[in-house]
Design an enzyme around this catalytic site. Structure first.
Site, PDB file in Angstrom:
ATOM      1  N   SER A 199       0.680  -1.020   0.069  1.00  0.00           N
ATOM      2  CA  SER A 199       0.036   0.056   0.163  1.00  0.00           C
ATOM      3  C   SER A 199       0.888   0.984  -0.094  1.00  0.00           C
ATOM      4  O   SER A 199       1.955   1.405   0.755  1.00  0.00           O
ATOM      5  CB  SER A 199      -0.893   0.010   1.134  1.00  0.00           C
ATOM      6  OG  SER A 199      -1.834  -1.080   1.380  1.00  0.00           O
ATOM      7  N   ILE A 200       0.235   2.231  -0.659  1.00  0.00           N
ATOM      8  CA  ILE A 200       1.043   3.588  -0.652  1.00  0.00           C
ATOM      9  C   ILE A 200       0.962   4.270   0.828  1.00  0.00           C
ATOM     10  O   ILE A 200       2.013   4.766   1.154  1.00  0.00           O
ATOM     11  CB  ILE A 200       0.392   4.582  -1.580  1.00  0.00           C
ATOM     12  CG1 ILE A 200       0.745   4.150  -3.179  1.00  0.00           C
ATOM     13  CG2 ILE A 200       0.956   5.894  -1.473  1.00  0.00           C
ATOM     14  CD1 ILE A 200      -0.027   4.794  -4.147  1.00  0.00           C
TER      15      ILE A 200
ATOM     16  N   VAL B  70     -14.618   4.796   6.859  1.00  0.00           N
ATOM     17  CA  VAL B  70     -14.763   6.308   6.805  1.00  0.00           C
ATOM     18  C   VAL B  70     -16.093   6.862   6.250  1.00  0.00           C
ATOM     19  O   VAL B  70     -16.237   7.964   6.248  1.00  0.00           O
ATOM     20  CB  VAL B  70     -13.914   6.822   5.681  1.00  0.00           C
ATOM     21  CG1 VAL B  70     -12.373   6.771   6.204  1.00  0.00           C
ATOM     22  CG2 VAL B  70     -13.869   6.103   4.374  1.00  0.00           C
TER      23      VAL B  70
ATOM     24  N   TYR C  98     -10.795   5.277 -15.780  1.00  0.00           N
ATOM     25  CA  TYR C  98     -10.748   5.737 -14.142  1.00  0.00           C
ATOM     26  C   TYR C  98     -12.087   6.332 -13.857  1.00  0.00           C
ATOM     27  O   TYR C  98     -12.366   6.026 -12.784  1.00  0.00           O
ATOM     28  CB  TYR C  98      -9.652   6.843 -14.295  1.00  0.00           C
ATOM     29  CG  TYR C  98      -9.091   7.170 -12.584  1.00  0.00           C
ATOM     30  CD1 TYR C  98      -8.556   6.214 -11.888  1.00  0.00           C
ATOM     31  CD2 TYR C  98      -9.225   8.337 -12.173  1.00  0.00           C
ATOM     32  CE1 TYR C  98      -8.179   6.207 -10.661  1.00  0.00           C
ATOM     33  CE2 TYR C  98      -8.950   8.540 -10.866  1.00  0.00           C
ATOM     34  CZ  TYR C  98      -8.144   7.384 -10.319  1.00  0.00           C
ATOM     35  OH  TYR C  98      -7.710   7.707  -8.725  1.00  0.00           O
TER      36      TYR C  98
ATOM     37  N   LYS D 134     -11.639  12.054  -7.507  1.00  0.00           N
ATOM     38  CA  LYS D 134     -10.303  12.812  -7.255  1.00  0.00           C
ATOM     39  C   LYS D 134     -10.615  14.260  -7.479  1.00  0.00           C
ATOM     40  O   LYS D 134      -9.877  15.362  -6.926  1.00  0.00           O
ATOM     41  CB  LYS D 134      -9.276  12.146  -8.190  1.00  0.00           C
ATOM     42  CG  LYS D 134      -8.957  10.932  -7.700  1.00  0.00           C
ATOM     43  CD  LYS D 134      -8.310  10.798  -6.376  1.00  0.00           C
ATOM     44  CE  LYS D 134      -7.745   9.417  -6.051  1.00  0.00           C
ATOM     45  NZ  LYS D 134      -7.436   9.068  -4.471  1.00  0.00           N
TER      46      LYS D 134
ATOM     47  N   LEU E  59      -1.534  -3.637  -4.789  1.00  0.00           N
ATOM     48  CA  LEU E  59      -2.409  -4.695  -4.904  1.00  0.00           C
ATOM     49  C   LEU E  59      -3.486  -4.501  -5.508  1.00  0.00           C
ATOM     50  O   LEU E  59      -3.954  -5.023  -6.405  1.00  0.00           O
ATOM     51  CB  LEU E  59      -2.496  -5.612  -3.354  1.00  0.00           C
ATOM     52  CG  LEU E  59      -2.486  -7.081  -3.486  1.00  0.00           C
ATOM     53  CD1 LEU E  59      -1.055  -7.431  -3.955  1.00  0.00           C
ATOM     54  CD2 LEU E  59      -2.677  -7.511  -1.961  1.00  0.00           C
ATOM     55  N   ALA E  60      -4.116  -3.400  -5.110  1.00  0.00           N
ATOM     56  CA  ALA E  60      -5.261  -2.930  -5.745  1.00  0.00           C
ATOM     57  C   ALA E  60      -5.206  -2.511  -7.205  1.00  0.00           C
ATOM     58  O   ALA E  60      -5.998  -2.790  -8.177  1.00  0.00           O
ATOM     59  CB  ALA E  60      -5.858  -1.550  -5.075  1.00  0.00           C
TER      60      ALA E  60
HETATM   61  O1  0WE Z   1      -6.873   5.635  -7.509  1.00  0.00           O
HETATM   62  C1  0WE Z   1      -6.233   4.484  -8.081  1.00  0.00           C
HETATM   63  C2  0WE Z   1      -7.165   3.369  -7.712  1.00  0.00           C
HETATM   64  C3  0WE Z   1      -8.009   3.288  -6.655  1.00  0.00           C
HETATM   65  C4  0WE Z   1      -8.897   2.127  -6.632  1.00  0.00           C
HETATM   66  C5  0WE Z   1      -8.529   0.835  -6.994  1.00  0.00           C
HETATM   67  C6  0WE Z   1      -9.409  -0.225  -6.772  1.00  0.00           C
HETATM   68  C7  0WE Z   1      -9.262  -1.564  -7.303  1.00  0.00           C
HETATM   69  C8  0WE Z   1     -10.134  -2.544  -6.819  1.00  0.00           C
HETATM   70  C9  0WE Z   1     -10.124   2.159  -6.031  1.00  0.00           C
HETATM   71  N1  0WE Z   1     -10.896   1.430  -6.079  1.00  0.00           N
HETATM   72  C10 0WE Z   1     -10.515   0.080  -6.684  1.00  0.00           C
HETATM   73  N2  0WE Z   1     -11.618  -0.864  -6.438  1.00  0.00           N
HETATM   74  C11 0WE Z   1     -11.258  -2.226  -6.368  1.00  0.00           C
HETATM   75  O2  0WE Z   1     -12.405  -3.007  -6.501  1.00  0.00           O
HETATM   76  N3  0WE Z   1      -5.431   4.759  -8.860  1.00  0.00           N
HETATM   77  C12 0WE Z   1      -4.813   6.098  -9.296  1.00  0.00           C
HETATM   78  C13 0WE Z   1      -4.720   3.636  -9.636  1.00  0.00           C
HETATM   79  C14 0WE Z   1      -5.517   3.427 -11.062  1.00  0.00           C
HETATM   80  O3  0WE Z   1      -6.824   2.902 -11.007  1.00  0.00           O
HETATM   81  C15 0WE Z   1      -7.199   2.812 -12.344  1.00  0.00           C
HETATM   82  C16 0WE Z   1      -6.268   3.620 -13.332  1.00  0.00           C
HETATM   83  C17 0WE Z   1      -5.357   3.787 -12.174  1.00  0.00           C
HETATM   84  C18 0WE Z   1      -3.996   4.628 -12.801  1.00  0.00           C
HETATM   85  C19 0WE Z   1      -8.366   2.263 -13.119  1.00  0.00           C
HETATM   86  C20 0WE Z   1      -8.477   2.654 -14.565  1.00  0.00           C
HETATM   87  C21 0WE Z   1      -7.630   3.043 -15.140  1.00  0.00           C
HETATM   88  C22 0WE Z   1      -6.419   3.515 -14.644  1.00  0.00           C
END
Ligand code: 0WE
Length: 271
Positions: free
Chosen positions: A32-33, A78, A171, A178, A210-211
């Site tokens: 995790s970050i 949260v 995204y 964001k 991991l996400a």
């Molecule tokens: O903010 C993010 C991703 C945060 C995130 C990740 C997940 C994966 C698992 C939020 N919700 C979830 N839900 C889940 O079930 N990023 C900046 C990384 C990210 O995610 C993307 C990106 C990038 C870069 C999704 C689509 C396209 C680009």
């Protein structure tokens, strides 16, 4: 003994965050970050409390927290005002009513909404994503304010992404969240500035958490950054940790309401 960040320190001696007390939200696992930031702060002497969401990750977060001598690990959903208020009461209890640092590394969208068309995002999942990913910063800042004011000031840091400023394919609703988060940083900075509380964001390029690995096309995004960013390389969580340490430190005493890009310069390119 010498670790990645220089010589080990005797407890209580000489780190940038010696005597500072922080709360970190959003650690899920060692990639995790939030954890990269926590390690950096702890290396420099900070005492850190942690929250986690869900019993599924409780043991993992507890053992990470224990490895940096954390005095408090507690659950926080949260979305719940009651949870947020209780957590900050516990933090006040652990740190003598004061808090210096707040790290918000929390975001969520339903996986289905990070794949298809933004157009298809249903109302309930739109608000869920904004609640967890944007409003949570407002709730935490409000609860942190009296503790940070008691400490004579503080520094709040959140994580954002370019997809809140430009349309990044897939995204989707996270981009909208964001955008709300980025605006919240500016309004919180205005409100909390008179109490010497700073509020900033780091906009990181794609980091292999991991996400992130569960996101289709993540490797392609990394490849694009490696090809088109000025530095031609992808981002590691430790790069974010180093930038976070700066924004959270007294070295950034007059830096607030801003976004620091840790993205190999990708955001500045037109093609
Ligand atoms: O903010 C993010 C991703 C945060 C995130 C990740 C997940 C994966 C698992 C939020 N919700 C979830 N839900 C889940 O079930 N990023 C900046 C990384 C990210 O995610 C993307 C990106 C990038 C870069 C999704 C689509 C396209 C680009």
């Amino acid at each position: 003994m010498f670790g990645r960040h220089g010589p080990d320190r005797l407890p209580g001696v000489g780190g940038l965050f010696e005597g500072k007390r922080g709360l970190v939200l959003g650690v899920a696992n060692k990639r995790s970050i939030g954890w990269a930031i926590a390690q950096r702060l702890a290396d420099e002497g900070a005492s850190l409390a942690f929250t986690y969401q869900g019993e599924r990750i409780a043991d993992g977060v507890r053992s990470l927290a224990q490895s940096v001598g954390s005095p408090l690990v507690t659950e926080c959903d949260v979305r719940s005002d009651g949870d947020v208020e209780r957590v900050f009461r516990e933090v006040g209890g652990a740190f003598g009513g004061e808090l210096d640092l707040l790290v918000h590394a929390v975001a969520y969208a339903d996986a289905a909404d990070l794949e298809g068309r933004f157009t298809d995002t249903p109302r309930d999942r739109f608000w869920l994503s904004l609640d967890v990913s944007a409003y949570s910063l407002v709730a935490c800042a409000r609860a942190a304010e009296p503790l940070m004011a008691a400490a004579g000031g503080g520094s709040i840091l959140t994580m954002t992404y370019l997809g809140g400023e430009r349309a990044v394919p897939h995204y989707n609703v996270m981009g909208v969240a964001k955008a709300a988060l980025d605006a919240s940083v500016r309004y919180l900075a205005w409100d909390l500035g008179p109490k010497n509380i700073r509020v900033n964001a780091i906009s990181a390029g794609p980091v292999r958490t991991l996400a992130a690995r569960s996101i289709p096309g993540f490797s392609t995004m990394e490849a694009i950054v490696e090809e088109r960013s000025p530095l031609r390389r992808s981002i590691g969580a430790e790069d974010v940790g180093a930038a976070a340490a700066y924004l959270l430190s007294d070295g950034a005493a007059n830096v607030t309401a801003t976004t620091l890009y840790v993205d190999s310069g990708f955001h500045a390119m037109g093609l």
